[in-house]
Motif scaffolding. Structure first.
Motif, PDB file in Angstrom:
ATOM      1  N   UNK A 130       0.809  -1.225   0.000  1.00 15.29           N
ATOM      2  CA  UNK A 130       0.000   0.000   0.000  1.00 15.29           C
ATOM      3  C   UNK A 130       0.841   1.273   0.000  1.00 15.29           C
ATOM      4  N   UNK A 131       2.137   1.164   0.283  1.00 14.07           N
ATOM      5  CA  UNK A 131       2.991   2.354   0.337  1.00 14.07           C
ATOM      6  C   UNK A 131       3.402   2.846  -1.052  1.00 14.07           C
ATOM      7  N   UNK A 132       3.294   1.989  -2.076  1.00 16.14           N
ATOM      8  CA  UNK A 132       3.861   2.319  -3.371  1.00 16.14           C
ATOM      9  C   UNK A 132       2.836   2.955  -4.305  1.00 16.14           C
ATOM     10  N   UNK A 133       3.289   3.947  -5.064  1.00 17.44           N
ATOM     11  CA  UNK A 133       2.445   4.693  -5.997  1.00 17.44           C
ATOM     12  C   UNK A 133       2.853   4.336  -7.423  1.00 17.44           C
ATOM     13  N   UNK A 134       1.917   3.820  -8.236  1.00 18.93           N
ATOM     14  CA  UNK A 134       2.275   3.289  -9.561  1.00 18.93           C
ATOM     15  C   UNK A 134       2.942   4.285 -10.502  1.00 18.93           C
ATOM     16  N   UNK A 135       2.648   5.570 -10.360  1.00 21.04           N
ATOM     17  CA  UNK A 135       3.194   6.552 -11.308  1.00 21.04           C
ATOM     18  C   UNK A 135       4.353   7.364 -10.740  1.00 21.04           C
ATOM     19  N   UNK A 136       4.893   6.910  -9.604  1.00 20.05           N
ATOM     20  CA  UNK A 136       5.955   7.673  -8.939  1.00 20.05           C
ATOM     21  C   UNK A 136       7.315   6.990  -9.081  1.00 20.05           C
ATOM     22  N   UNK A 137       8.247   7.699  -9.677  1.00 22.92           N
ATOM     23  CA  UNK A 137       9.603   7.193  -9.855  1.00 22.92           C
ATOM     24  C   UNK A 137      10.265   6.891  -8.509  1.00 22.92           C
ATOM     25  N   UNK A 138      10.086   7.793  -7.555  1.00 24.05           N
ATOM     26  CA  UNK A 138      10.706   7.604  -6.235  1.00 24.05           C
ATOM     27  C   UNK A 138      10.158   6.360  -5.543  1.00 24.05           C
ATOM     28  N   UNK A 139       8.880   6.107  -5.730  1.00 22.22           N
ATOM     29  CA  UNK A 139       8.256   4.925  -5.144  1.00 22.22           C
ATOM     30  C   UNK A 139       8.819   3.655  -5.768  1.00 22.22           C
ATOM     31  N   UNK A 140       9.024   3.693  -7.067  1.00 19.74           N
ATOM     32  CA  UNK A 140       9.581   2.566  -7.806  1.00 19.74           C
ATOM     33  C   UNK A 140      10.985   2.229  -7.318  1.00 19.74           C
TER      34      UNK A 140
ATOM     35  N   UNK B 255      -0.050  -1.535 -10.598  1.00 20.28           N
ATOM     36  CA  UNK B 255      -0.838  -0.656 -11.471  1.00 20.28           C
ATOM     37  C   UNK B 255      -2.285  -1.131 -11.535  1.00 20.28           C
ATOM     38  N   UNK B 256      -2.486  -2.418 -11.738  1.00 22.37           N
ATOM     39  CA  UNK B 256      -3.832  -2.960 -11.878  1.00 22.37           C
ATOM     40  C   UNK B 256      -4.620  -2.898 -10.574  1.00 22.37           C
ATOM     41  N   UNK B 257      -3.928  -3.094  -9.450  1.00 26.25           N
ATOM     42  CA  UNK B 257      -4.626  -3.185  -8.163  1.00 26.25           C
ATOM     43  C   UNK B 257      -5.244  -1.873  -7.717  1.00 26.25           C
ATOM     44  N   UNK B 258      -4.773  -0.758  -8.228  1.00 33.15           N
ATOM     45  CA  UNK B 258      -5.307   0.520  -7.785  1.00 33.15           C
ATOM     46  C   UNK B 258      -6.750   0.716  -8.239  1.00 33.15           C
ATOM     47  N   UNK B 259      -7.132   0.046  -9.341  1.00 30.76           N
ATOM     48  CA  UNK B 259      -8.528   0.083  -9.780  1.00 30.76           C
ATOM     49  C   UNK B 259      -9.261  -1.221  -9.467  1.00 30.76           C
ATOM     50  N   UNK B 260      -8.525  -2.318  -9.394  1.00 36.66           N
ATOM     51  CA  UNK B 260      -9.123  -3.633  -9.154  1.00 36.66           C
ATOM     52  C   UNK B 260      -8.313  -4.329  -8.057  1.00 36.66           C
ATOM     53  N   UNK B 261      -8.699  -4.181  -6.799  1.00 43.08           N
ATOM     54  CA  UNK B 261      -7.909  -4.721  -5.679  1.00 43.08           C
ATOM     55  C   UNK B 261      -7.611  -6.208  -5.770  1.00 43.08           C
ATOM     56  N   UNK B 262      -8.398  -6.929  -6.557  1.00 48.15           N
ATOM     57  CA  UNK B 262      -8.165  -8.369  -6.697  1.00 48.15           C
ATOM     58  C   UNK B 262      -6.753  -8.677  -7.181  1.00 48.15           C
ATOM     59  N   UNK B 263      -6.159  -7.756  -7.949  1.00 46.88           N
ATOM     60  CA  UNK B 263      -4.841  -8.026  -8.529  1.00 46.88           C
ATOM     61  C   UNK B 263      -3.722  -8.001  -7.489  1.00 46.88           C
TER      62      UNK B 263
ATOM     63  N   UNK C 211       3.558   8.272 -18.699  1.00 44.62           N
ATOM     64  CA  UNK C 211       2.584   7.497 -19.465  1.00 44.62           C
ATOM     65  C   UNK C 211       1.575   6.830 -18.525  1.00 44.62           C
ATOM     66  N   UNK C 212       2.065   6.212 -17.458  1.00 44.89           N
ATOM     67  CA  UNK C 212       1.174   5.548 -16.503  1.00 44.89           C
ATOM     68  C   UNK C 212       0.202   6.547 -15.885  1.00 44.89           C
ATOM     69  N   UNK C 213       0.701   7.732 -15.570  1.00 44.22           N
ATOM     70  CA  UNK C 213      -0.123   8.733 -14.895  1.00 44.22           C
ATOM     71  C   UNK C 213      -1.142   9.385 -15.813  1.00 44.22           C
TER      72      UNK C 213
END
Length: 318
Positions: A92-102, A193-201, A153-155
């Protein structure tokens, strides 16, 4: 960045099939699976994603490490498992569109396994299969720019999320931003990336499908490299997601125990609720069974109550 790919009939059919399966899974309370299923699938994910990269440990050995056991003679393999567990626990700490998070995620994944975890490579790399050079990654000085472009692109790109996640996965493998850990990061970040809209992932172990079809996985990457189009890899990865969801849906007939229902309800984050709210989550549960669940939750000091009779409400205490 506009990724080069073509929308084919196969892609359209797979997107439709995946979307339908996501809906079915949600209807069966699998947006976030039961605690037992979450744990089992997390073990499968870690074992498979590491196994693809050569880790020799089995699911039972990964499970043993998860329970605190130390395995003699598997120091590096064990460290890879421990790092992956630390990474996934911080999902839950990671943000899909953030370089620093990656970069932070790579640091957790590769701590004590590479010299500078969480830093992009500073030298050129090539990928070989046997003695054959199959891919030369972009120059090291281009990596920060290319990765920033990918995160933008992701964002911002309006591409469908399913396709966007596949594009990220492929582009990460193509850029190869790290000395080691690229494959693991690609699979992890696609799930994120997928889990942010579909938690199942978050708990979908699609890595097990890749592990069982590694030749196809690498062939899809190579085919996209060769034709300069992401289409082959997108088709392959959407197929993987579709098969993995189909496998997960086979668990929907499993009956949750009283304790598993309570744990699941607490997990989804509702803090103040009525019995009817509880039954909206577990749609096939009778009023009497729901009342017994809630009574047990109170007895276990997981819930408190206020109000009387039909107006009784509950608060989560944990």
């Amino acid at each position: 960045m506009k990724p080069p790919y073509t929308i084919t009939a196969a892609i359209l059919n797979l997107v439709a099939s995946i979307s339908q399966k996501i809906g079915k899974a949600s209807a069966h309370y699998l947006d976030k699976p039961s605690p037992k299923l979450r744990k089992e699938n997390r073990i499968k994910t870690i074992q498979a994603t590491l196994g693809i990269e050569g880790n020799s440990l089995s699911e039972s050995q990964v499970q043993a490490i998860n329970e605190g056991e130390l395995l003699i003679g598997f120091e590096r393999d064990q460290k890879e498992v421990q790092n992956a567990m630390a990474l996934y626990e911080r999902w839950s700490e990671f943000k899909p569109s953030k370089n620093t998070s990656f970069l932070s995620a790579h640091r957790f994944l590769m701590q004590d396994l590479v010299k500078n975890p969480g830093e992009y490579r500073n030298k050129s790399v090539g990928i070989t299969k046997g003695k054959t050079l199959t891919h030369i990654a972009p120059p090291a000085d281009r990596v920060p720019y290319l990765m920033n472009d990918l995160f933008q692109y992701v964002a911002d790109n309006p591409d469908p999320l399913l396709i966007k996640s596949c594009v990220f996965h492929y582009e990460l493998e193509f850029i190869h931003p790290f000395i080691d850990g690229n494959g693991r990061m690609g699979r992890f970040w696609q799930s994120l990336i997928l889990s942010k809209s579909h938690p199942i992932f978050e708990f979908l172990p699609f890595e097990t499908i890749i592990a069982s079809s590694q030749t196809d996985y690498y062939q899809a990457l190579a085919s996209s490299d060769a034709c300069g189009q992401l289409t082959p890899f997108i088709e392959y990865m959407l197929g993987v997601l579709d098969k993995s969801l189909a496998n997960l849906l086979n668990t929907t007939n499993v009956v949750l125990s009283e304790t598993e229902r309570i744990e699941y309800f607490i997990y989804i984050g509702t803090k103040d609720f009525s019995r009817k709210d509880y039954q909206r989550i577990f749609k096939n549960l009778s009023t009497a069974t729901a009342s017994r669940d809630l009574k047990k939750g109170v007895a276990l000091e997981l819930f408190s109550t206020y109000g009387e009779k039909n107006a009784t409400r509950y608060r989560v205490l944990v």
